[in-house]
Design an enzyme around this catalytic site. Structure first.
Site, PDB file in Angstrom:
ATOM      1  N   HIS A 181      -3.152   7.542   3.020  1.00 35.36           N
ATOM      2  CA  HIS A 181      -3.584   6.282   2.396  1.00 35.36           C
ATOM      3  C   HIS A 181      -4.980   5.948   2.914  1.00 35.36           C
ATOM      4  O   HIS A 181      -5.225   5.968   4.125  1.00 35.36           O
ATOM      5  CB  HIS A 181      -2.590   5.184   2.767  1.00 35.36           C
ATOM      6  CG  HIS A 181      -3.066   3.809   2.450  1.00 35.36           C
ATOM      7  ND1 HIS A 181      -3.634   3.479   1.246  1.00 35.36           N
ATOM      8  CD2 HIS A 181      -3.061   2.664   3.202  1.00 35.36           C
ATOM      9  CE1 HIS A 181      -3.952   2.192   1.255  1.00 35.36           C
ATOM     10  NE2 HIS A 181      -3.628   1.683   2.429  1.00 35.36           N
ATOM     11  N   CYS A 195       0.824  -1.231   0.000  1.00 35.82           N
ATOM     12  CA  CYS A 195       0.000   0.000   0.000  1.00 35.82           C
ATOM     13  C   CYS A 195       0.848   1.268   0.000  1.00 35.82           C
ATOM     14  O   CYS A 195       0.348   2.347  -0.331  1.00 35.82           O
ATOM     15  CB  CYS A 195      -0.936   0.013   1.198  1.00 35.82           C
ATOM     16  SG  CYS A 195      -2.088  -1.361   1.221  1.00 35.82           S
ATOM     17  N   ASN A 254     -10.089   0.283   0.166  1.00 29.04           N
ATOM     18  CA  ASN A 254      -8.629   0.386   0.189  1.00 29.04           C
ATOM     19  C   ASN A 254      -8.092  -0.082  -1.167  1.00 29.04           C
ATOM     20  O   ASN A 254      -8.114  -1.274  -1.473  1.00 29.04           O
ATOM     21  CB  ASN A 254      -8.100  -0.491   1.327  1.00 29.04           C
ATOM     22  CG  ASN A 254      -6.584  -0.463   1.446  1.00 29.04           C
ATOM     23  OD1 ASN A 254      -5.888   0.017   0.544  1.00 29.04           O
ATOM     24  ND2 ASN A 254      -6.076  -0.984   2.546  1.00 29.04           N
TER      25      ASN A 254
HETATM   26  N1  ACO Z   1     -18.591  -8.908   8.998  1.00 32.50           N
HETATM   27  C1  ACO Z   1     -19.066  -9.276  10.196  1.00 32.50           C
HETATM   28  N2  ACO Z   1     -18.285  -9.707  11.198  1.00 32.50           N
HETATM   29  C2  ACO Z   1     -16.968  -9.771  10.947  1.00 32.50           C
HETATM   30  C3  ACO Z   1     -16.406  -9.414   9.706  1.00 32.50           C
HETATM   31  C4  ACO Z   1     -17.291  -8.976   8.722  1.00 32.50           C
HETATM   32  N3  ACO Z   1     -16.864  -8.596   7.500  1.00 32.50           N
HETATM   33  N4  ACO Z   1     -15.066  -9.563   9.770  1.00 32.50           N
HETATM   34  C5  ACO Z   1     -14.785 -10.010  11.005  1.00 32.50           C
HETATM   35  N5  ACO Z   1     -15.937 -10.138  11.715  1.00 32.50           N
HETATM   36  C6  ACO Z   1     -16.112 -10.605  13.082  1.00 32.50           C
HETATM   37  C7  ACO Z   1     -14.951 -11.436  13.581  1.00 32.50           C
HETATM   38  O1  ACO Z   1     -15.069 -12.770  13.157  1.00 32.50           O
HETATM   39  C8  ACO Z   1     -15.089 -11.272  15.062  1.00 32.50           C
HETATM   40  O2  ACO Z   1     -16.071 -12.128  15.504  1.00 32.50           O
HETATM   41  P1  ACO Z   1     -15.915 -12.900  16.929  1.00 32.50           P
HETATM   42  O3  ACO Z   1     -15.872 -11.798  17.957  1.00 32.50           O
HETATM   43  O4  ACO Z   1     -17.132 -13.747  16.980  1.00 32.50           O
HETATM   44  O5  ACO Z   1     -14.631 -13.651  16.824  1.00 32.50           O
HETATM   45  C9  ACO Z   1     -15.621  -9.847  15.232  1.00 32.50           C
HETATM   46  O6  ACO Z   1     -16.174  -9.488  13.955  1.00 32.50           O
HETATM   47  C10 ACO Z   1     -14.542  -8.849  15.579  1.00 32.50           C
HETATM   48  O7  ACO Z   1     -13.454  -9.084  14.710  1.00 32.50           O
HETATM   49  P2  ACO Z   1     -12.160  -8.236  14.789  1.00 32.50           P
HETATM   50  O8  ACO Z   1     -11.152  -8.761  13.810  1.00 32.50           O
HETATM   51  O9  ACO Z   1     -11.768  -8.112  16.219  1.00 32.50           O
HETATM   52  O10 ACO Z   1     -12.726  -6.829  14.265  1.00 32.50           O
HETATM   53  P3  ACO Z   1     -12.017  -5.448  14.290  1.00 32.50           P
HETATM   54  O11 ACO Z   1     -12.799  -4.517  15.104  1.00 32.50           O
HETATM   55  O12 ACO Z   1     -10.548  -5.554  14.556  1.00 32.50           O
HETATM   56  O13 ACO Z   1     -12.189  -5.007  12.777  1.00 32.50           O
HETATM   57  C11 ACO Z   1     -10.869  -4.822  10.796  1.00 32.50           C
HETATM   58  C12 ACO Z   1     -11.612  -5.757  11.728  1.00 32.50           C
HETATM   59  C13 ACO Z   1     -11.884  -3.893  10.137  1.00 32.50           C
HETATM   60  C14 ACO Z   1     -10.207  -5.671   9.705  1.00 32.50           C
HETATM   61  C15 ACO Z   1      -9.828  -4.017  11.594  1.00 32.50           C
HETATM   62  O14 ACO Z   1      -9.011  -4.857  12.355  1.00 32.50           O
HETATM   63  C16 ACO Z   1      -8.978  -3.164  10.712  1.00 32.50           C
HETATM   64  O15 ACO Z   1      -9.435  -2.180  10.168  1.00 32.50           O
HETATM   65  N6  ACO Z   1      -7.681  -3.492  10.572  1.00 32.50           N
HETATM   66  C17 ACO Z   1      -6.814  -2.807   9.658  1.00 32.50           C
HETATM   67  C18 ACO Z   1      -6.758  -3.613   8.422  1.00 32.50           C
HETATM   68  C19 ACO Z   1      -6.425  -2.855   7.194  1.00 32.50           C
HETATM   69  O16 ACO Z   1      -6.751  -1.704   7.001  1.00 32.50           O
HETATM   70  N7  ACO Z   1      -5.799  -3.564   6.301  1.00 32.50           N
HETATM   71  C20 ACO Z   1      -5.542  -3.059   5.011  1.00 32.50           C
HETATM   72  C21 ACO Z   1      -4.185  -3.349   4.541  1.00 32.50           C
HETATM   73  S1  ACO Z   1      -2.978  -2.436   5.417  1.00 32.50           S
HETATM   74  C22 ACO Z   1      -3.332  -0.896   5.177  1.00 32.50           C
HETATM   75  O17 ACO Z   1      -3.752  -0.529   4.111  1.00 32.50           O
HETATM   76  C23 ACO Z   1      -3.154   0.044   6.291  1.00 32.50           C
END
Ligand code: ACO
Length: 324
Positions: free
Chosen positions: A251, A112, A281
């Site tokens: 970004h 990214c 993204n």
């Molecule tokens: N829909 C519904 N529920 C979901 C989904 C979904 N799409 N995805 C995960 N869940 C569930 C999980 O299974 C989990 O369930 P559980 O509690 O029963 O185990 C619950 O939601 C919470 O999951 P978490 O992973 O803890 O959710 P979080 O609040 O961390 O959000 C997310 C996930 C959005 C991916 C977050 O961690 C994030 O934004 N991370 C950054 C990732 C990113 O931006 N990556 C891009 C590449 S790097 C960059 O560009 C910066």
């Protein structure tokens, strides 16, 4: 004296995929995706919208704005991790598509952060080769590298391309400085395999195929801290106060990362350009797409100080200051 952006351009695939469309593929909801990521829609490439084709289209738009043609270009640098082939590079396909026959061309892969790294290559090249012109492009079709059964990742990404044309000018505009970093020790928090190895000795037992895998929470934590650090260090080394920034284009990863970064830096929200809700993204394409949109929407006027920053797999991250 500096390396100035003469023109910007972008290209987004036609097809729009909404969160409601994703509800039909994986167990998720519009409400969950919007509240956790700020993303409502993303663009997904169809036939004829390969990574290099949308890149070439973005480049044509940037060339038009710069009032240049492909013949004027000496170097094409493409930031991507989703080219349709490993070899030749995406940049060579872009060169062919544009008919930029006198240019040499290569790819940069910094996930990214690719556009910032490629911009730095273009900037440094032009500081030596003063009379040349460079195209820097960020382009991705991560739809081809996404596991559409994995709700943790498939909701995040989108396709698109953005481009800038660079020229060295004898004035006080252009790229002021960049501050770039990598930490390969953290590779396994965000990664993507290639196809399985043809050499059994080098085959990885757990190669799940060429799609993105991610530890979302860890990525989130590092992304905010790393971008904040890169911005603060850059401002300190350039002796520039945060208040001097006129526009910030981060970004477009997700809205919670952006909100946290903005509040930790203490920069005014109104100065921060955001379009993640529309495109998700788009990885290396996110900064140049946002830059082009910000420019066309009148966010940038001559003399403004622009801050861009990014974070991605590797990990890679950084920040750049540009006097518009
Ligand atoms: N829909 C519904 N529920 C979901 C989904 C979904 N799409 N995805 C995960 N869940 C569930 C999980 O299974 C989990 O369930 P559980 O509690 O029963 O185990 C619950 O939601 C919470 O999951 P978490 O992973 O803890 O959710 P979080 O609040 O961390 O959000 C997310 C996930 C959005 C991916 C977050 O961690 C994030 O934004 N991370 C950054 C990732 C990113 O931006 N990556 C891009 C590449 S790097 C960059 O560009 C910066």
């Amino acid at each position: 004296m500096g390396v100035v952006i003469l023109g910007t351009g972008s290209c987004l695939p036609e097809k729009i995929i909404s969160n409601h469309d994703l509800e039909k593929r994986v167990e998720t909801s519009d409400e969950w995706i919007v509240s956790r990521t700020g993303i409502s829609t993303r663009r997904i490439s169809g036939k004829g919208e390969e990574t290099y084709k949308i890149a070439a289209s973005a480049a044509r738009n940037a060339l038009d704005v710069a009032e240049l043609t492909a013949d004027d270009i000496d170097l094409i640098i493409v930031a991507t991790m989703s080219s349709h082939m490993l070899m030749p590079s995406c940049a060579c396909f872009v060169q062919k598509e544009l008919g930029a026959d006198k240019a040499f061309a290569y790819d940069v892969n910094a996930a990214c952060s690719g556009f910032l790294f490629a911009l730095d290559c273009g900037d440094k090249y032009l500081r030596v080769e003063n009379n040349k012109k460079v195209l820097v492009i960020g382009t991705e079709t991560l739809s081809s590298r996404t596991n559409w059964q994995d709700r943790n990742t498939c909701i995040l990404f989108g396709d698109g391309a953005g481009a800038v044309v660079l020229e060295y000018q004898d004035n006080n505009r252009g790229v002021v400085a960049s501050n770039l970093f990598s930490d390969g020790r953290l590779w396994n928090l965000l990664y993507m395999h290639t196809a399985p190895s043809c050499n059994p000795a080098l085959a990885e037992e757990d190669n799940p195929g060429a799609h993105i895998l991610m530890e979302g929470k860890e990525v989130f934590k590092y992304a905010v801290k790393a971008m904040e650090g890169a911005v603060r260090d850059l401002l300190t080394s350039e002796q520039i106060e945060l208040e001097a920034i006129d526009v910030m284009i981060p970004h477009q990863a997700n809205i919670r990362i952006l909100n946290k970064l903005v509040s930790r830096l203490g920069i005014e929200q109104e100065k921060v350009f955001i379009n993640v809700h529309k495109y998700g993204n788009t990885s290396a394409a996110s900064v140049p797409i946002a830059l082009d949109e910000a420019k066309r929407e009148g966010w940038l006027k001559r003399g403004d100080l622009l801050l861009v920053c990014s974070f991605g797999g590797g990990f890679t991250w950084g920040a750049s200051l540009i006097r518009w």
